[in-house]
Structures are given as C-alpha cells and as structure tokens.
Design a protein around this motif. Structure first.
Motif, PDB file in Angstrom:
ATOM      1  N   UNK A 361      -5.753  -3.635   0.057  1.00  0.00           N
ATOM      2  CA  UNK A 361      -5.341  -4.312  -1.036  1.00  0.00           C
ATOM      3  C   UNK A 361      -5.828  -5.765  -0.791  1.00  0.00           C
ATOM      4  N   UNK A 362      -6.610  -6.155   0.490  1.00  0.00           N
ATOM      5  CA  UNK A 362      -7.085  -7.539   0.658  1.00  0.00           C
ATOM      6  C   UNK A 362      -8.809  -7.514   0.091  1.00  0.00           C
ATOM      7  N   UNK A 363      -9.236  -6.357  -0.508  1.00  0.00           N
ATOM      8  CA  UNK A 363     -10.341  -6.274  -1.002  1.00  0.00           C
ATOM      9  C   UNK A 363     -10.495  -6.129  -2.468  1.00  0.00           C
ATOM     10  N   UNK A 364     -11.381  -6.939  -3.071  1.00  0.00           N
ATOM     11  CA  UNK A 364     -11.460  -6.753  -4.619  1.00  0.00           C
ATOM     12  C   UNK A 364     -12.891  -6.497  -5.290  1.00  0.00           C
ATOM     13  N   UNK A 365     -12.913  -5.826  -6.075  1.00  0.00           N
ATOM     14  CA  UNK A 365     -14.316  -5.573  -6.683  1.00  0.00           C
ATOM     15  C   UNK A 365     -13.952  -5.890  -8.132  1.00  0.00           C
ATOM     16  N   UNK A 482      -3.472   3.788  -6.510  1.00  0.00           N
ATOM     17  CA  UNK A 482      -1.974   3.733  -5.944  1.00  0.00           C
ATOM     18  C   UNK A 482      -1.560   2.216  -6.801  1.00  0.00           C
ATOM     19  N   UNK A 483      -0.257   2.235  -6.940  1.00  0.00           N
ATOM     20  CA  UNK A 483       0.348   1.056  -7.510  1.00  0.00           C
ATOM     21  C   UNK A 483       0.704   0.228  -6.467  1.00  0.00           C
ATOM     22  N   UNK A 484       0.147  -0.887  -6.657  1.00  0.00           N
ATOM     23  CA  UNK A 484       0.449  -1.989  -5.587  1.00  0.00           C
ATOM     24  C   UNK A 484      -0.245  -2.039  -4.319  1.00  0.00           C
ATOM     25  N   UNK A 485      -1.023  -1.148  -4.023  1.00  0.00           N
ATOM     26  CA  UNK A 485      -1.948  -1.085  -2.849  1.00  0.00           C
ATOM     27  C   UNK A 485      -3.167  -0.341  -3.278  1.00  0.00           C
ATOM     28  N   UNK A 486      -4.236  -0.733  -2.103  1.00  0.00           N
ATOM     29  CA  UNK A 486      -5.609  -0.171  -2.483  1.00  0.00           C
ATOM     30  C   UNK A 486      -6.423  -1.157  -2.965  1.00  0.00           C
TER      31      UNK A 486
END
Length: 656
Positions: A361-365, A482-486
């Motif tokens: 969850x510290x990666x974003x596209x 997943x809610x809140x992670x991933x």
C-alpha cells in the motif's frame, strides 16, 4: 487592527515553544500573526504544520482569542486534522470547518432570526432530482452518468451562473458541457424548478444563501464579523468564485486573512476553482506578507529534479523545491512495446519493490481516467498481488455494474456474448460516439471491455458457458482487491494530498496526458499541473512509462522534464544526468537483454528474476569495468554479483 486585539490575555504554552523545529521560511510565516499573509507552499513543504503553528502563535501571543479565528479547509478530514494538531499545541476553540460547514452553521443560527422564515432542508444528493430529468433525454445522452450532469450544474453554480446566464457563459468561457448546450440548459432549468418546488437547497445554495443573507441583512453580517476576526484559508488555489464571494462577506473589508496554497497544484478548475484568487492576492493586498515554502520533506533529490524541471513550464509564483531527504534511486522512464508490456512492467516492478521491503500500500499507480485501472486490476489479481481502487474498481463502476445487474434478468437459452451485446446496446454502447466527458469515456471503455470479456469467456467455456459462469469468472479475475491494503490504483485527481514510497505514471501519451477527447482537448496548463501533482506524490521511487503506439506519440511533457525521444539516446532529466532507461534501447542495452533472455531460459526462471530492465539500463549507462563498479549499481546484490558478474562484464567489455 481589530478592536481590542491587544488586550486578550496570552495562553499557554510558551509562544517560543510553538516555533521549535520550524525552518526559517516556516518560522517567518508562523510569526506573521497579523494579516494579510500569503503562504506559497510547495508540495511536501509542511504547509499544515506551518498554518497550525501560525494559528497557535496568534493565540499564544494574545493577538486573537481562539474563538475569534476561523480556519477554512476543503475537506472534513483536513479540518479534523487541523483541530487535532492545534490541540496537541495546547490550543482549543479555533473553528476549523469547510466552507459549506461554516455556511450551514451560520445559516442555522441566523437565517430564521433575520428573515423570519425557516431554513429550507438540504438535499443529500442532486441525483434524485436529476434522474427523472435525465430519463427524458434522447439517446445516447440518457445513459450518461448522473454525476456528470450534477457536476455541470455545480460548475455553473460555483461560478454564480444562473440558468438565465448559462448559455452566454458557456460561449464566453468556451466551455463544453457533457451534453449539447440546449439540452443541458433545459436540464439546469428543470433541476432548479424542481428544487424550488420541493423547498430544498443543495450544497452550492448554502453558500449562495449565506452571501444573500449577509448582503440583504447587514446585522447578520455584522454579527459574524464581530465574532470572527481572523481567517486562514487552506488550499486557496482551489477557491471558486462562490467561495470567494462568501469569504469577502466574512471579511467585510478587513484584511486579517492568511491564505495558503500552491498554484502549481490547481487541478480542479472543472469545479470552478481558479488559481487567480491566489495569484492576485499580492495585488489585492499590496502590503501583504508573502512567504515561500520550498524545503521539501517528502521526496528524494532525484524525484525533485524531475518535478523542478516540469515546474519551469507551470508559470505563476516560481517555487523550486529543495530536498531535505537523502538520495534515492534515479527515476526511470520507459517506452514499452505495447500496453500489455507496460502493465507487465509495472506489475514486475511492484513485485521487485515488495521483495525489497516496500509495503504494497506504499505503491501507487496513477491514471488520467478511471477506465485505465481495469488492466492493472486484472493483472494484479492474476499475479496474486493485493490492490485497492480509490476511484471505484472495474466491477463496481457504473457500466459493468449495470451490465451484471441486467444479465441476471436475461432470458434462458441466450448465449453469453449475445446477452452482453444486447445489454450493452440497451445501456447506450456507442463505440464511434463523441464524448467529451471523462466519466462517459470510462463508461464506454468499460462496456467495450465487458463485451470482450464475454467473448473470451464464451470461447474458453464453449458449450458450458452460462451467464452465472461468466459472473463467477469475472469475480475470479478481479478478486484480489483488498480494503485498506494493497497497491493503490487511482486517478491523478484522487492522489492530490497523498504520498507513497513508489509512484507509477503509465500511459504518458499525447491524448492521454494532456487528455484529449474526440471533440475537445483539456487545458494543457492544467494537464501539466496534473503531471506535477503525480510526480510529487513519490517519496523515493518514480516510474514514468508509455506504450509504443503508432497512433499516438509520447506526451509532450516528457520533453519538458528532459526525456529525450530519439531511440538511440538514454532518457535524461534536464540538468541532472540520467533519469532512467533508454526509450528504445541502445546497442549495449539490447545485448544485455539478449543475454538475460538466454540466461533466464537456461536457469528456468522469468527474465526479471535475473535482472530488471532498470538494472540493465544502469549497467548500459555506467559501463562498469570491474566487480566493485558493477556492485555499486542499483538492483545488484551479492548473490547476483556472484552469479552473473563475469558474464555481464564480458558483454560490457565486448561493446567498448
């Protein structure tokens, strides 16, 4: 000076303690306790810290009591964070609200008292009133998402435009509505009539009604001005004319105002926001204190090199971000063979980063429109990588959700592909249609994807294909959310205010960023600001990429940040050495790729397990002569050095 300000007793804590830890610019802003003040806060420069310290300093030095200060934010979350930080500083009682919450609070207290009539009820949503009007639109407009129509009405009302002046303003501002202008005009008129008939207000009406109250009842305005004596407005670059009109009534000609913003991050002009209010502040208040915050506490120097290169074309108030964080890896810019290769590259890099210890969850596209998330959803699900979609996952978006809902009522015996084609036709699927709306572009792309998925499923399942089986197949293909992670998938607009260890900015094509529909092109100035926002979300890892497309060239913004398009040259950042990998690969890079492919086949592993493209690019760029030189490059640990060093160094030497 506000009457009586100097007689207010100071409160704890010690004013000097409030300033501890601030840099020189932050301290200058925090100690400028009298207005007018403009804080030009670049991305990641600690603007919330600065304004909370300034407010706390105003209170602790006795310039204003806490209850006399109104801090205006754009979200309830931001208001809550501001109150929480002030509480930690020992300051209680400051009113921190959004424009709408502040207006509603004032109307609730003052409207009936001064007008003699009760305050109308507030609509929870425009959708119920818009829905019946939209159902009467001719195809294909009747299938347009209701939020598009609501957004156009908000665009008008935020500019204080009425139905009577709507068509004139459209022409004057060269604005294209989501449906033909005459139809939208009738929709706007009908909406206002129905709202008035039911005695309701919408959110924009709250602000307009407050302005009207203060204009028509000076006693009400005076009561507010007597109670509130100092104002702080966060994200001032996003203020629209209606909000500015209300702010002017609150001030009543006074100048005890502090505005905080970054014109480089004005990305909501479609709502009526304009950076002009921020840009013109020093002209409207000639004696204003203007403070620039440029020390960045978020991103590595390498990320900021790219951001600052793009900033040269942003105009407005010049701000050059200075890094306070340590060096990080060089950002990479990649030209991929096609969209599928680009998706595979992003998924592979996410897997590599996670193996290196970065949380999913510290990666974003980031993408320009919602429709671009679907390939990543499917690819991450297939790779068993958890993900979350901030703007609505594929199966939850209007198009796919409507298709699945209608398929459940499809008659027995109808083939899956035929049923999906019928349903999508009923929902207004028009592959050759002209649509200027980003939401409609997403909906049409999603309907087309549902047809493709149905055809693939039917070809695979053969005689066993059923509608229930198709629904189950879709659930399977998109189940790892997943809610809140991933890994986080979202649009550039949704990413505003967030930050991540790693940011991927794919599909950097002309027509995608800057965005262009069939009939209109988005404002390139705002599109450049969108890219700037995307770049400055990254703390350490930044990946720029685009698929090769015979119908589209790479985004022109790439050249602005120093990415060179010629195939034989490495991608570079303006004034700061390599950004990343060759756009199409140099000779050594291609030799290394050939070796990697053969070595991976010999070892029986995927190519990325040997080396990632970014590592091969670093080798090709540096041309190391020995093991120590090779070991200094990113992506080469002791194990890979022992396994591959001799072969790699031999290839490099042969290429000299």
């Amino acid at each position: 000076m506000s009457p009586g300000a100097a007689t207010v007793a100071p409160v704890s804590p010690d004013p000097s303690a409030i300033l501890v830890g601030l840099n020189d610019a932050q301290r200058a802003a925090a100690t400028a306790v009298r207005g007018p003040v403009a804080i030009l806060a670049g991305a990641g420069t600690g603007k919330t810290t600065t304004i909370t310290r300034r407010i706390a300093h105003q209170v602790s030095t006795g310039v204003f009591p806490a209850r006399a200060i109104l801090a205006v934010t754009f979200t309830e979350k931001a208001a809550g964070e501001l109150r929480g930080r002030l509480a930690v500083l020992g300051v209680e009682g400051v009113e921190a609200r959004t424009f709408h919450a502040a207006a509603l609070s004032q109307l609730s207290r003052l409207w009936e008292m001064h007008t003699g009539s009760p305050l109308p009820d507030i609509l929870d949503s425009k959708a119920p009133l818009i829905a019946s009007l939209a159902n009467g639109l001719p195809p294909p407009h009747k299938f347009l998402p209701r939020s598009e129509l609501a957004g156009e009405i908000e665009w008008a009302k935020n500019r204080r435009v009425t139905p009577n002046s709507y068509l004139e303003v459209l022409e004057a501002e060269d604005h294209t509505p989501p449906i033909p202008a005459e139809l939208m005009h009738r929709m706007f008129e009908g909406y206002e009539r129905r709202k008035e008939r039911t005695g309701r207000l919408d959110f924009e009406d709250m602000l307009g009604l407050a302005v009207r109250l203060f204009d028509e009842h000076p006693d009400a305005a005076e009561e507010v001005r007597r109670r509130l004596r100092a104002f702080t407005v966060d994200e001032y670059q996003d203020v629209n004319p209606l909000q500015q009109a209300l702010l002017d009534r609150w001030l009543g000609g006074r100048d005890e105002i502090c505005v905080v913003g970054d014109d480089y991050q004005t990305i909501y002009t479609f709502t009526g926001a304009s950076p002009e209010h921020l840009l013109s502040f020093p002209r409207r208040y000639e004696h204003a204190v203007v403070v620039r915050l440029e020390d960045n506490y978020r991103s590595s120097p390498q990320v900021l090199t790219v951001a600052n290169a793009l900033a040269r074309g942003l105009g407005g108030f010049e701000k050059r971000l200075r890094a306070t964080e340590p060096d990080g890896p060089a950002p990479t810019a990649r030209a991929l063979a096609d969209p599928a290769a680009e998706v595979a590259f992003v998924v592979g890099e996410c897997r590599r980063l996670h193996a290196d210890g970065i949380a999913w969850d510290e990666m974003a596209v980031l993408s320009r429109i919602n429709a671009r998330s679907e390939p990543y959803e499917e690819a991450f699900a297939d790779a068993a990588i958890p993900y979350q979609v901030r703007d609505g996952a594929f199966l939850r978006r209007p198009g796919p959700r409507s298709v699945l809902g209608r398929l459940r009522r499809a008659p027995a015996g109808v083939g899956v592909s035929a049923a999906v084609e019928t349903v999508t036709d009923q929902l207004g699927f028009a592959p050759g249609s002209i649509h200027d709306s980003e939401e409609e572009a997403t909906r049409q792309a999603d309907l087309a994807r549902m047809r493709q998925l149905a055809a693939e499923y039917e070809a695979s399942a053969g005689a066993d294909a059923t509608i229930d089986g198709f629904a189950a197949e879709l659930a399977h293909r998109f189940t790892v959310e997943r809610q809140g992670r991933g890994v986080q998938l979202m649009t550039y607009h949704r990413a505003k205010g967030l930050e991540f260890d790693a940011v991927f900015l794919p599909r950097l094509l002309d027509g995608e960023l800057p965005y262009r529909s069939r009939r209109a092109k988005a404002d390139p100035e705002e599109e450049r600001r969108l890219l700037y926002v995307g770049i400055t979300r990254a703390r350490r890892h930044l990946f720029l990429s685009w698929p090769r497309d015979p119908k589209a060239s790479p985004s022109p913004f790439l050249e602005e940040i120093g990415v060179q398009r010629p195939a034989t040259k490495p991608v570079k950042a303006a004034g700061r050495g390599p950004v990343g990998v060759p756009a199409s690969g140099g000779d050594l890079f291609e030799r290394l790729k050939t070796w990697r492919r053969e070595r991976a086949r010999t070892d029986g592993v995927p190519a990325y397990v040997v080396f990632h493209d970014a590592t091969l690019a670093a080798i090709a760029e540096a041309g190391p002569r020995d093991r120590p030189g090779l070991a200094e490059l990113p992506g080469i640990g002791p194990a890979k050095l022992d396994r591959y060093a001799d072969e790699v160094l031999a290839i490099v030497e042969a290429a000299r």
